[in-house]
Design a protein around this motif. Sequence first.
Motif, PDB file in Angstrom:
ATOM      1  N   GLU A  84     -67.518  -5.934   8.799  1.00  0.00           N
ATOM      2  CA  GLU A  84     -68.131  -6.272  10.091  1.00  0.00           C
ATOM      3  C   GLU A  84     -67.174  -7.118  10.929  1.00  0.00           C
ATOM      4  OE1 GLU A  84     -71.596  -5.157  12.093  1.00  0.00           O
ATOM      5  OE2 GLU A  84     -71.126  -4.798   9.983  1.00  0.00           O
ATOM      6  N   ASN A 138     -74.812  -1.035   9.312  1.00  0.00           N
ATOM      7  CA  ASN A 138     -73.677  -1.953   9.431  1.00  0.00           C
ATOM      8  C   ASN A 138     -72.376  -1.153   9.503  1.00  0.00           C
ATOM      9  OD1 ASN A 138     -72.921  -1.347   6.647  1.00  0.00           O
ATOM     10  ND2 ASN A 138     -74.558  -2.747   6.027  1.00  0.00           N
ATOM     11  N   ALA A 264     -73.354  -9.046   8.544  1.00  0.00           N
ATOM     12  CA  ALA A 264     -73.740  -7.630   8.584  1.00  0.00           C
ATOM     13  C   ALA A 264     -75.167  -7.458   8.069  1.00  0.00           C
ATOM     14  CB  ALA A 264     -72.778  -6.803   7.735  1.00  0.00           C
ATOM     15  N   LYS A 265     -75.922  -6.667   8.770  1.00  0.00           N
ATOM     16  CA  LYS A 265     -77.274  -6.339   8.317  1.00  0.00           C
ATOM     17  C   LYS A 265     -77.195  -5.470   7.063  1.00  0.00           C
ATOM     18  CE  LYS A 265     -81.580  -4.218   9.898  1.00  0.00           C
ATOM     19  NZ  LYS A 265     -82.219  -3.340  10.889  1.00  0.00           N
TER      20      LYS A 265
END
Length: 302
Positions: A84, A138, A264-265
Amino acid sequence: MQKRIILTGSNGLLGQKIVPLLADRANIHLLATSVGINRHPLRQGYDYEPADLTDFSRWDELFNEIRPTDLIHTAAITNVDQCEDDRKLCDAVNVEAVRHLVALCKTYGTRLTHISTDFVFSGESGPYREGDPTGPVNYYGRSKLMGENIILESGIPSAILRTMLLYGITPGMSRSNIVLWAKKSLEEKVPIRVVNDQYRCPTLAEDLAAATVSAVMRSRSGIYHVSGAEMMPMSELVYEVADFWGLDKSLVTEVSSDSLNQKAKRPPVTGFIILKAQTELEYSPHSFEQGLRLVDLQMKSL
């Protein structure tokens, strides 16, 4: 007919489990590759060459020299938050290196067996079958999906093995995994926070290595989901680690993903339906408890 196999990422956890499955086998010439010196304790029955995935001229040389029948591509940047943060590096390794290796496979008639991830999915409707719609949340997942698409669109003979939450132990490990992290933290009486809203199927490295070699030796093509058979929240996984080694579960605090503020998700619920791998690769994963038993045994012999 002799198989000439190049393996990327041989210093990684999965790579180190694959090497002994292919070393010293009749009609197989294995070239293991990774960044830096060879960290595998086994030094016979195969060759080793240092090679950086982003050094394309190096890969041109290796393919020209070996003319591989098969490429097993395990190497990638898998640190989700790093991907990310540093999208340029993530693209270089997880996308552009794949593009170059695919072009070489096309030139030399090489079959590719490629390791991918559950993070190509959104995590909204797991567990997933191979043909379910993707939707990464992500940049790591996006990069791995781009790599998959490059392979599939190329038309080269290929197998893509998606996996998740790999755990295990091997000498000279460069990074930890959730089982080793939880065990070490609890042994050292360190309080840990673990999410209870992310569900995964923990995958023993030996199981994924066996499935990878099966795909290569059977010349399988297509996408396969390869993971452990048990889906559980991450908090439950850590509790099972604590129970197995008799550690203090009161050190574990369950939290939601949102509370961690990760860059990051993460997809909430992935999990795999592994029937295709069981049927076509004769894949038979260990239970999580059996996997912990094996890790415990290996730790005692290190």
